[in-house]
Design a protein around this motif. Structure first.
Motif, PDB file in Angstrom:
ATOM      1  N   ILE A   1      54.560 -66.830  27.004  1.00 51.64           N
ATOM      2  CA  ILE A   1      53.435 -65.928  26.983  1.00 51.64           C
ATOM      3  C   ILE A   1      53.594 -65.090  25.662  1.00 51.64           C
ATOM      4  O   ILE A   1      52.608 -65.077  24.864  1.00 51.64           O
ATOM      5  N   TYR A   2      54.894 -64.657  25.286  1.00 51.07           N
ATOM      6  CA  TYR A   2      54.924 -63.758  24.302  1.00 51.07           C
ATOM      7  C   TYR A   2      54.873 -64.655  22.921  1.00 51.07           C
ATOM      8  O   TYR A   2      54.151 -64.123  22.069  1.00 51.07           O
ATOM      9  N   GLY A   3      55.512 -66.092  22.952  1.00 48.65           N
ATOM     10  CA  GLY A   3      55.136 -66.681  21.877  1.00 48.65           C
ATOM     11  C   GLY A   3      53.447 -66.904  21.502  1.00 48.65           C
ATOM     12  O   GLY A   3      53.388 -67.119  20.471  1.00 48.65           O
ATOM     13  N   LEU A   4      52.956 -67.371  22.561  1.00 47.66           N
ATOM     14  CA  LEU A   4      51.425 -67.663  22.391  1.00 47.66           C
ATOM     15  C   LEU A   4      50.893 -66.210  22.065  1.00 47.66           C
ATOM     16  O   LEU A   4      50.008 -66.438  21.088  1.00 47.66           O
ATOM     17  N   PHE A   5      51.196 -65.197  22.439  1.00 44.57           N
ATOM     18  CA  PHE A   5      50.552 -63.849  21.849  1.00 44.57           C
ATOM     19  C   PHE A   5      50.900 -63.715  20.298  1.00 44.57           C
ATOM     20  O   PHE A   5      50.147 -63.528  19.462  1.00 44.57           O
ATOM     21  N   SER A   6      52.093 -63.808  20.037  1.00 44.02           N
ATOM     22  CA  SER A   6      52.698 -63.752  18.830  1.00 44.02           C
ATOM     23  C   SER A   6      52.048 -64.605  17.761  1.00 44.02           C
ATOM     24  O   SER A   6      51.582 -64.301  16.660  1.00 44.02           O
ATOM     25  N   GLY A   7      52.099 -65.780  18.219  1.00 40.86           N
ATOM     26  CA  GLY A   7      51.599 -66.947  17.505  1.00 40.86           C
ATOM     27  C   GLY A   7      50.123 -66.995  17.176  1.00 40.86           C
ATOM     28  O   GLY A   7      49.705 -67.070  15.977  1.00 40.86           O
ATOM     29  N   MET A   8      49.136 -66.434  18.184  1.00 42.78           N
ATOM     30  CA  MET A   8      47.782 -66.195  17.965  1.00 42.78           C
ATOM     31  C   MET A   8      47.498 -65.018  17.082  1.00 42.78           C
ATOM     32  O   MET A   8      46.399 -65.103  16.737  1.00 42.78           O
ATOM     33  N   LEU A   9      48.454 -64.125  17.327  1.00 42.94           N
ATOM     34  CA  LEU A   9      48.285 -62.959  16.544  1.00 42.94           C
ATOM     35  C   LEU A   9      48.167 -63.127  14.916  1.00 42.94           C
ATOM     36  O   LEU A   9      47.500 -62.585  14.293  1.00 42.94           O
ATOM     37  N   TYR A  10      48.986 -64.320  14.671  1.00 43.25           N
ATOM     38  CA  TYR A  10      48.974 -64.479  13.294  1.00 43.25           C
ATOM     39  C   TYR A  10      48.155 -65.632  12.855  1.00 43.25           C
ATOM     40  O   TYR A  10      48.271 -66.056  11.540  1.00 43.25           O
ATOM     41  N   LEU A  11      47.719 -66.388  13.785  1.00 45.71           N
ATOM     42  CA  LEU A  11      46.727 -67.681  13.604  1.00 45.71           C
ATOM     43  C   LEU A  11      45.449 -67.389  13.699  1.00 45.71           C
ATOM     44  O   LEU A  11      44.650 -67.908  12.640  1.00 45.71           O
ATOM     45  N   VAL A  12      45.059 -66.521  14.343  1.00 39.50           N
ATOM     46  CA  VAL A  12      43.468 -65.967  14.304  1.00 39.50           C
ATOM     47  C   VAL A  12      43.281 -65.456  12.868  1.00 39.50           C
ATOM     48  O   VAL A  12      42.037 -65.455  12.678  1.00 39.50           O
ATOM     49  N   PRO A  13      43.979 -64.656  12.015  1.00 41.22           N
ATOM     50  CA  PRO A  13      43.532 -64.217  10.931  1.00 41.22           C
ATOM     51  C   PRO A  13      43.214 -65.316  10.025  1.00 41.22           C
ATOM     52  O   PRO A  13      42.047 -65.032   8.970  1.00 41.22           O
ATOM     53  N   LEU A  14      43.391 -66.464  10.170  1.00 42.45           N
ATOM     54  CA  LEU A  14      42.798 -67.786   9.462  1.00 42.45           C
ATOM     55  C   LEU A  14      41.196 -67.833   9.889  1.00 42.45           C
ATOM     56  O   LEU A  14      40.318 -67.787   8.756  1.00 42.45           O
ATOM     57  N   ALA A  15      40.779 -67.575  10.982  1.00 41.18           N
ATOM     58  CA  ALA A  15      39.290 -67.323  11.176  1.00 41.18           C
ATOM     59  C   ALA A  15      38.880 -66.133  10.945  1.00 41.18           C
ATOM     60  O   ALA A  15      37.842 -66.258  10.304  1.00 41.18           O
ATOM     61  N   GLY A  16      39.674 -65.076  10.973  1.00 37.53           N
ATOM     62  CA  GLY A  16      39.323 -63.495  10.379  1.00 37.53           C
ATOM     63  C   GLY A  16      39.035 -63.670   9.178  1.00 37.53           C
ATOM     64  O   GLY A  16      37.943 -63.152   8.406  1.00 37.53           O
ATOM     65  N   GLY A  17      39.811 -64.497   8.189  1.00 35.30           N
ATOM     66  CA  GLY A  17      39.603 -64.672   6.785  1.00 35.30           C
ATOM     67  C   GLY A  17      38.277 -65.161   6.405  1.00 35.30           C
ATOM     68  O   GLY A  17      37.393 -64.832   5.474  1.00 35.30           O
ATOM     69  N   TRP A  18      37.940 -66.324   7.207  1.00 33.69           N
ATOM     70  CA  TRP A  18      36.804 -67.128   7.092  1.00 33.69           C
ATOM     71  C   TRP A  18      35.470 -66.035   7.329  1.00 33.69           C
ATOM     72  O   TRP A  18      34.731 -66.169   6.456  1.00 33.69           O
ATOM     73  N   LEU A  19      35.587 -65.556   8.445  1.00 34.16           N
ATOM     74  CA  LEU A  19      34.447 -64.582   8.690  1.00 34.16           C
ATOM     75  C   LEU A  19      34.236 -63.362   7.767  1.00 34.16           C
ATOM     76  O   LEU A  19      32.915 -63.335   7.441  1.00 34.16           O
ATOM     77  N   ALA A  20      35.161 -63.112   7.245  1.00 34.58           N
ATOM     78  CA  ALA A  20      35.353 -61.905   6.187  1.00 34.58           C
ATOM     79  C   ALA A  20      34.646 -62.755   4.580  1.00 34.58           C
ATOM     80  O   ALA A  20      33.692 -62.005   4.195  1.00 34.58           O
ATOM     81  N   ASP A  21      34.916 -63.787   4.451  1.00 38.41           N
ATOM     82  CA  ASP A  21      34.430 -64.325   3.302  1.00 38.41           C
ATOM     83  C   ASP A  21      32.951 -64.871   3.425  1.00 38.41           C
ATOM     84  O   ASP A  21      32.280 -65.056   2.467  1.00 38.41           O
ATOM     85  N   ASN A  22      32.475 -65.216   4.705  1.00 38.26           N
ATOM     86  CA  ASN A  22      31.329 -65.844   5.018  1.00 38.26           C
ATOM     87  C   ASN A  22      30.186 -65.090   5.766  1.00 38.26           C
ATOM     88  O   ASN A  22      29.154 -65.818   5.825  1.00 38.26           O
ATOM     89  N   TRP A  23      30.764 -63.935   6.340  1.00 37.14           N
ATOM     90  CA  TRP A  23      29.946 -63.371   7.176  1.00 37.14           C
ATOM     91  C   TRP A  23      29.943 -61.710   6.920  1.00 37.14           C
ATOM     92  O   TRP A  23      28.979 -61.238   6.479  1.00 37.14           O
ATOM     93  N   LEU A  24      31.017 -61.194   7.233  1.00 36.45           N
ATOM     94  CA  LEU A  24      31.236 -59.683   7.347  1.00 36.45           C
ATOM     95  C   LEU A  24      31.477 -59.128   6.103  1.00 36.45           C
ATOM     96  O   LEU A  24      31.116 -57.767   5.778  1.00 36.45           O
ATOM     97  N   GLY A  25      32.214 -59.639   5.368  1.00 33.93           N
ATOM     98  CA  GLY A  25      32.922 -58.959   4.170  1.00 33.93           C
ATOM     99  C   GLY A  25      34.338 -58.432   4.464  1.00 33.93           C
ATOM    100  O   GLY A  25      34.328 -57.989   5.539  1.00 33.93           O
ATOM    101  N   GLN A  26      34.964 -58.194   3.559  1.00 34.35           N
ATOM    102  CA  GLN A  26      36.427 -57.636   3.869  1.00 34.35           C
ATOM    103  C   GLN A  26      36.400 -56.408   4.545  1.00 34.35           C
ATOM    104  O   GLN A  26      36.977 -55.967   5.579  1.00 34.35           O
ATOM    105  N   GLU A  27      35.398 -55.386   3.902  1.00 35.62           N
ATOM    106  CA  GLU A  27      35.394 -53.863   4.598  1.00 35.62           C
ATOM    107  C   GLU A  27      34.933 -53.844   6.093  1.00 35.62           C
ATOM    108  O   GLU A  27      35.632 -53.283   6.962  1.00 35.62           O
TER     109      GLU A  27
END
Length: 508
Positions: A64-90
């Motif tokens: 469970i901890y591994g999934l939490f820790s792993g997803m915590l740093y995997l989801v930024p890949l999608a977050g980076g895409w959303l920033a570049d293509n939808w919201l902007g960094q700020e």
């Protein structure tokens, strides 16, 4: 603004642009919130139900901890895409802060018996989603303060890295005090206070400093708007969020049954496959020219090397944490040091030595002798191997029948891991922002954090080797990690010169 005023603004914070100051404190308090709960999770989940824990076995809690820790740093890949293509960094950073604050609130509410486990895991999901939006954006904003050829870039990321570690140092000392008394939810709730402070600092300090700096420099800022605008992203994100929350509730209430160990292992293989598919596509794509592809090749090697390093580094909240709890003599006279306090050693060492490493890079840069990123990575991995050589000795003593080992084993091992981290992590963040093809800064930072995700997933496997039944295999685990680090470090050293030559050749 006069030229002298701008020069002052450009070097107003420890010789770096003034906006680094506001971002420094936002990151510090956001990391306080995360590191306030991180070291508690595994101990809390393995604590029996009567003293207030969940009573999970080591393997389940570690997965469970591994999934939490792993997803915590995997989801930024999608977050980076959303920033570049939808919201902007700020805006991504701002909404990430708000979602993380809600996550801390949910975990705090899990103290109520009727809400319990449901709110705890919903809180973890919110922390993962909020971090996904926040993580890449703040690093990209730091990188945008420097020109591509600014010798202060690596140094600036090292200073920024100190913010992470000031928060990481203070948080376990505070929350560990309550955890030692069995007041788990008090410790969890305190982390949320840090997130609220981060929100306020960004809104009233960092945001203004960024605007002032951009205006004075006459720069077209990259953080206010997305690189491109994709339609209907908001609706899709909201729908996926509702589906995810529903799925979490169904799992917790046993409507859907899953094997968390198998899920962790499957996610690990999927991430590895996805990394190779992405870079394979990039190398074959006509979207990128030759220079871009060589930069991407450097990023690929750095990300693979970092994944191996982080899988070793993540032993600290996993096997090291349980080793401190079960097999380390933590007594100083009549005082027993709380287990969680050992998690403050890494940030303490970073605070002490990050300025030294930063000054070394600046001095070498002035004499045109600054090692390239791959060389720094290689040296870091070789240093990390020393840390595990130490832990082989400590675990072998336990296997041989010792009831407990001196704290010096853990302390010295964490020192070498920290030194290795200073050669790898800030340099890696700096390299991703510098080498990313135009319009892909957020995605490349997301890929960087994917390496940390893999580290969390793979590193959590080790926690299953620290119980009385499996401790005999712990020295072999540490030996395997040491060998992988040495081999990887040597390979990066060998590849460093030819790849650097290729990169310089296409940029002439």
């Amino acid at each position: 603004m006069s030229n002298s005023d701008f020069q002052q603004l450009d070097k107003d914070f420890l010789g770096h642009p003034k906006p680094l100051q506001g971002l420094f404190f936002v990151e510090m308090w956001e990391r306080f919130s995360y590191y306030g709960i991180r070291p508690l999770l595994l101990l809390f989940m393995t604590t029996a139900i009567a003293p207030g824990g969940f009573g999970f076995n080591d393997e389940t809690a570690a997965a469970i901890y591994g999934l939490f820790s792993g997803m915590l740093y995997l989801v930024p890949l999608a977050g980076g895409w959303l920033a570049d293509n939808w919201l902007g960094q700020e805006r991504s950073l701002w909404w990430g802060c708000i979602i993380m604050a809600l996550g801390h609130l949910a975990i705090g509410m899990s103290a109520f018996p009727m809400l319990g486990m449901t709110m705890f895991f919903i809180g973890l999901v919110l922390l993962v989603l909020g971090t996904g939006l926040f993580k890449t954006c703040i690093a990209v904003m730091v990188g945008s303060l420097y020109a591509q050829d600014d010798e202060r870039r690596d140094s600036g990321f090292t200073v920024f890295y100190m913010a992470i570690n000031i928060g990481a140092m203070i948080a376990p000392l505070v929350t560990g005090f309550f955890a030692e008394k069995g007041q788990w939810h008090t410790g969890f709730t305190i982390g949320g206070v840090g997130m609220l402070v981060a929100l306020l600092i960004y809104r009233f300090v960092a945001k203004k400093q960024l605007a002032q700096y951009a205006n004075s420099k006459g720069m077209t800022v990259s953080w206010e708007k997305p690189v491109r605008k994709v339609n209907h992203v908001g609706k899709a994100v909201f729908t996926l969020f509702l589906i995810l929350c529903t799925l979490v509730v169904f799992i917790i209430t046993d409507v859907i049954s899953i094997n968390v160990v198998m899920l962790r292992d499957m996610l690990t293989y999927l991430i590895i496959g996805a990394l190779f598919l992405f870079f394979g596509w990039a190398f074959l794509s006509s979207r990128f020219d030759k220079a871009d592809k060589i930069r991407l090749l450097v990023c690929f090697f750095l990300i693979i090397g970092a994944s191996l390093f982080w899988s070793s580094f993540e032993q600290q909240p996993a096997s090291f944490n349980l080793f401190a709890e079960r097999y380390t003599d933590r007594h100083l006279g009549d005082f027993s040091i709380p287990t969680v306090w050992f998690q403050s050693l890494n940030p303490i060492f970073i605070i002490l030595f990050a300025p030294v490493v930063s000054m070394v890079w600046i001095k070498l840069g002035k004499h045109h002798k600054n090692p390239n990123s791959m060389t720094k990575f290689a040296l870091g991995m070789l240093i990390a191997a020393v840390a595990f050589a130490i832990m082989i000795g400590a675990s072998q003593l336990i296997v041989s029948g010792s009831a407990g080992v001196s704290m010096a084993w853990l302390i010295s091992s964490m020192f070498f891991l920290t030194l290795a981290e200073l050669f790898i992590s800030p340099v890696g963040m700096s390299s991703m922002t510098q080498l990313a093809p135009k319009g892909m800064q957020g995605v490349m930072m997301g890929l960087w954090y994917t390496s940390v995700s893999l580290g969390g997933l793979i590193g959590s496997i080790s926690a299953g080797y620290v119980s009385a039944e499996t401790i005999v295999d712990l020295p072999k685990l540490f030996l395997t990690l040491a060998i992988f680090l040495v081999v990887s470090g040597v390979l990066l050293l060998v590849l460093s010169k030819p790849i650097t030559k290729m990169l310089s050749g296409v940029e002439k």
